[in-house]
Design a protein around this motif. Structure first.
Motif, short mmCIF file in Angstrom:
data_model
loop_
_atom_site.label_atom_id
_atom_site.label_comp_id
_atom_site.label_asym_id
_atom_site.label_seq_id
_atom_site.Cartn_x
_atom_site.Cartn_y
_atom_site.Cartn_z
N LEU A 18 0.16 1.30 -7.72
CA LEU A 18 -0.98 0.38 -7.66
C LEU A 18 -2.26 1.07 -8.11
N LYS A 47 -5.84 -2.04 -0.24
CA LYS A 47 -4.53 -1.49 -0.61
C LYS A 47 -3.69 -1.20 0.63
N TYR A 63 -11.81 -1.30 -1.44
CA TYR A 63 -10.60 -1.20 -2.27
C TYR A 63 -9.48 -0.52 -1.51
N ASP A 114 -4.44 0.00 -11.43
CA ASP A 114 -5.83 -0.42 -11.29
C ASP A 114 -6.78 0.49 -12.06
N GLY A 125 -6.97 -7.59 0.44
CA GLY A 125 -5.56 -7.30 0.65
C GLY A 125 -4.75 -8.56 0.88
N THR A 127 1.91 2.96 -3.47
CA THR A 127 0.48 3.30 -3.49
C THR A 127 0.11 3.96 -4.81
#
Length: 275
Positions: A75, A102, A98, A79, A8, A72
């Motif tokens: 992203l 985030k 992961y 990904d 992060g 959120t």
């Protein structure tokens, strides 16, 4: 936890060295400061308090909701398309790291945006104050707001396979902001819109932020003439519980469908769109 936190921090540092990401920090701050500046001479109905002062804390709550829901989701979808999620799935405890990464990234982005909005606004808006009770509320409200919105954002992100479809998320979120009393008191809206707004976290985050930064005299513009702090924590708590129950189930199902062939297919579709 260590790997996720490191991830992060690295991703957050990258956003501070990218022109496009820096613009996403600066543009909302410029827009907000300009908005409250032009609202400085208008007053909340029934009071002599600036409408800009009333709007500013509401936008802080809106920013928190946007970060948890839209950032959120975006992203996660990005990904998925570029294979980042598949690589995380293939490593030991990769999915947990992961998700921690985030949380750190979205939290850091929200904090940077908050500071960029708050500091210049203090020079153009009068009437803001935070007492000891307000700081306590803020310390509970911010993490609770993240827990209430980030799982929902992850669920939304799992439903889309391409970032180009995120407009389907933005439109209803913007509509929800419009009816949630962010830019104008919700008490002036029709009763059925008030009921719809109170179902979702956006209204309660805006209300909670107003209770932190604004004097009690402004409760005259709120429903029930109260900040309804217990109700705020109660509704956000329900959303947090629901999200923490549903999101892991949805994310596990999504991750099971991830494969090299699925990533390759999405990448091929993305390349065809750019040709």
């Amino acid at each position: 936890m260590r790997a996720g936190a490191a991830r992060g921090v690295i991703e957050l540092r990258q956003t501070c060295t990218n022109i496009a990401d820096l613009w996403t920090y600066l543009f909302p701050a410029v827009l907000l400061v300009g908005t409250v500046f032009f609202m400085r001479d208008a007053t909340v109905p029934g009071t002599d308090i600036s409408l800009g002062a009333r709007t500013l804390p509401s936008t802080f709550g809106m920013g928190l909701a946007f970060a948890g829901l839209v950032s959120t989701a975006t992203l996660l979808v990005t990904d998925r398309e570029d294979g980042t999620l598949l690589r995380a799935k293939a490593t030991p405890n990769g999915m947990s790291a992961y998700l921690v990464g985030k949380i750190v990234l979205v939290g850091g982005m929200t904090l940077i945006g908050f500071v960029l909005q708050l500091v210049p606004s203090l020079f153009v808006v009068e009437g803001l104050h935070v007492d000891a009770t307000g700081w306590l509320i803020l310390m509970v409200l911010v993490p609770l707001g993240f827990v209430a919105t980030m799982p929902l954002g992850a669920v939304i992100g799992s439903l889309f396979e391409s970032p180009r479809n995120m407009g389907l998320v933005m439109l209803p979120v913007i509509g929800l902001v419009a009816i949630s009393g962010i830019f104008y008191p919700i008490s002036a809206m029709p009763g059925w819109l008030q009921g719809v707004a109170q179902v979702f976290p956006v209204y309660w985050l805006g209300l909670g932020m107003r209770s932190v930064f604004l004097p009690d005299a402004l409760t005259v513009a709120e429903l029930g003439h109260s900040w309804r702090t217990l109700e705020t924590f109660g509704v956000l708590g329900l959303w947090a519980v629901a999200g923490l129950v549903v999101a892991p189930i949805v994310l596990r199902r999504m991750s099971r469908r991830e494969s090299g062939s699925a990533v390759a297919a999405r990448r091929e579709k993305a390349m065809l769109r750019t040709v």
